[in-house]
Motif scaffolding. Structure first.
Motif, PDB file in Angstrom:
ATOM      1  N   LEU A 104       9.761  -7.426   5.955  1.00 47.33           N
ATOM      2  CA  LEU A 104       8.322  -7.410   5.724  1.00 47.33           C
ATOM      3  C   LEU A 104       7.740  -5.836   6.111  1.00 47.33           C
ATOM      4  N   MET A 105       8.525  -5.069   6.835  1.00 49.90           N
ATOM      5  CA  MET A 105       8.034  -3.863   6.963  1.00 49.90           C
ATOM      6  C   MET A 105       8.270  -2.913   6.016  1.00 49.90           C
ATOM      7  N   GLY A 106       9.326  -3.159   5.457  1.00 49.12           N
ATOM      8  CA  GLY A 106       9.831  -2.397   4.002  1.00 49.12           C
ATOM      9  C   GLY A 106       8.798  -2.536   2.973  1.00 49.12           C
ATOM     10  N   MET A 107       8.380  -3.965   2.814  1.00 51.44           N
ATOM     11  CA  MET A 107       7.257  -4.139   1.738  1.00 51.44           C
ATOM     12  C   MET A 107       6.098  -3.740   2.167  1.00 51.44           C
ATOM     13  N   ILE A 108       5.815  -3.546   3.402  1.00 60.73           N
ATOM     14  CA  ILE A 108       4.599  -2.895   3.562  1.00 60.73           C
ATOM     15  C   ILE A 108       4.607  -1.255   3.462  1.00 60.73           C
ATOM     16  N   CYS A 109       5.496  -0.882   3.624  1.00 57.79           N
ATOM     17  CA  CYS A 109       5.910   0.506   3.165  1.00 57.79           C
ATOM     18  C   CYS A 109       5.915   0.864   1.765  1.00 57.79           C
ATOM     19  N   VAL A 110       6.430  -0.066   0.947  1.00 55.42           N
ATOM     20  CA  VAL A 110       6.370  -0.117  -0.537  1.00 55.42           C
ATOM     21  C   VAL A 110       4.971   0.011  -0.780  1.00 55.42           C
ATOM     22  N   LYS A 111       4.160  -0.949  -0.420  1.00 55.74           N
ATOM     23  CA  LYS A 111       2.532  -1.263  -0.713  1.00 55.74           C
ATOM     24  C   LYS A 111       1.810   0.277  -0.242  1.00 55.74           C
ATOM     25  N   GLN A 112       2.386   0.911   0.614  1.00 58.86           N
ATOM     26  CA  GLN A 112       1.672   2.133   1.283  1.00 58.86           C
ATOM     27  C   GLN A 112       2.141   3.050   0.523  1.00 58.86           C
ATOM     28  N   SER A 113       3.052   3.033  -0.607  1.00 58.94           N
ATOM     29  CA  SER A 113       3.627   4.268  -1.188  1.00 58.94           C
ATOM     30  C   SER A 113       4.637   5.266  -0.292  1.00 58.94           C
ATOM     31  N   GLN A 114       5.155   4.559   0.747  1.00 61.82           N
ATOM     32  CA  GLN A 114       6.047   5.303   1.738  1.00 61.82           C
ATOM     33  C   GLN A 114       7.393   5.022   1.469  1.00 61.82           C
ATOM     34  N   ARG A 115       7.991   5.740   0.167  1.00 59.60           N
ATOM     35  CA  ARG A 115       9.150   5.082  -0.248  1.00 59.60           C
ATOM     36  C   ARG A 115      10.324   5.330   0.556  1.00 59.60           C
ATOM     37  N   ALA A 116      10.534   6.587   1.299  1.00 58.19           N
ATOM     38  CA  ALA A 116      11.639   6.741   2.288  1.00 58.19           C
ATOM     39  C   ALA A 116      11.653   5.958   3.179  1.00 58.19           C
ATOM     40  N   ARG A 117      10.670   5.576   3.915  1.00 55.73           N
ATOM     41  CA  ARG A 117      10.651   4.444   5.174  1.00 55.73           C
ATOM     42  C   ARG A 117      10.768   3.174   4.469  1.00 55.73           C
ATOM     43  N   ALA A 118      10.336   2.708   3.408  1.00 55.97           N
ATOM     44  CA  ALA A 118      10.830   1.439   2.821  1.00 55.97           C
ATOM     45  C   ALA A 118      12.033   1.381   2.502  1.00 55.97           C
ATOM     46  N   VAL A 119      12.836   2.264   1.910  1.00 53.26           N
ATOM     47  CA  VAL A 119      14.304   2.269   1.720  1.00 53.26           C
ATOM     48  C   VAL A 119      14.938   1.982   3.050  1.00 53.26           C
ATOM     49  N   ARG A 120      14.784   2.854   4.184  1.00 50.80           N
ATOM     50  CA  ARG A 120      15.172   2.722   5.295  1.00 50.80           C
ATOM     51  C   ARG A 120      15.079   1.306   6.042  1.00 50.80           C
TER      52      ARG A 120
END
Length: 152
Positions: A104-120
């Protein structure tokens, strides 16, 4: 419980009624979790969010974050998972609800255009549960390197 049975059968209004009665009789984090789950299943994310506001239980924090994300309240969803500051630039914070919380946190980062955090977060999700196919899909959509699939 009867409320859980109703929820599993897709009888959302019945489940809500029973879960409301349970919460009135037994006010607890578990009762709130059940009622919030019923509201989410019924599509009422606002009621679920209101019910879970200020929660401290890890499962309830996860459900609160899910309700917030479904409403597009990404900052609130992030704060529900990460705590008040929601500041985790290297994506290493403990997240409630294990692999599901990390996803869920990864998908939040995806929606916030925070690719590096999303991948992690998504990679951490797969380390916690290699059967999270949705995390593999998200990593592919991000064009990220995929972690090795464990054998055995």
């Amino acid at each position: 419980s009867a409320a859980q049975w109703s929820l599993q059968q897709g009888l959302h209004q019945n489940a809500i009624f029973l879960a409301e009665r349970l919460l009135a009789e037994v006010p607890s984090d578990a009762s709130k979790l059940l009622l919030a789950s019923c509201h989410l299943a019924n599509g009422d994310t606002i009621k679920a969010e209101m019910l879970l506001a200020g929660t401290t239980s890890p499962h309830n924090k996860y459900l609160l974050a899910l309700a917030c994300m479904k409403q597009g309240k990404l900052g609130e969803a992030s704060r529900a998972l990460l705590g008040g500051t929601a500041n985790d630039p290297d994506a290493s914070a403990n997240v409630p609800n294990g692999a599901a919380g990390l996803y869920l946190m990864g998908m939040i980062c995806v929606k916030q255009s925070q690719r590096a955090r999303a991948v992690r977060y998504l990679t951490r999700c797969l380390a916690a549960n290699p059967f999270m196919w949705s995390a593999y899909e998200a990593l592919c959509q991000l064009g990220a390197d995929l972690p090795a699939v464990p054998s055995g």
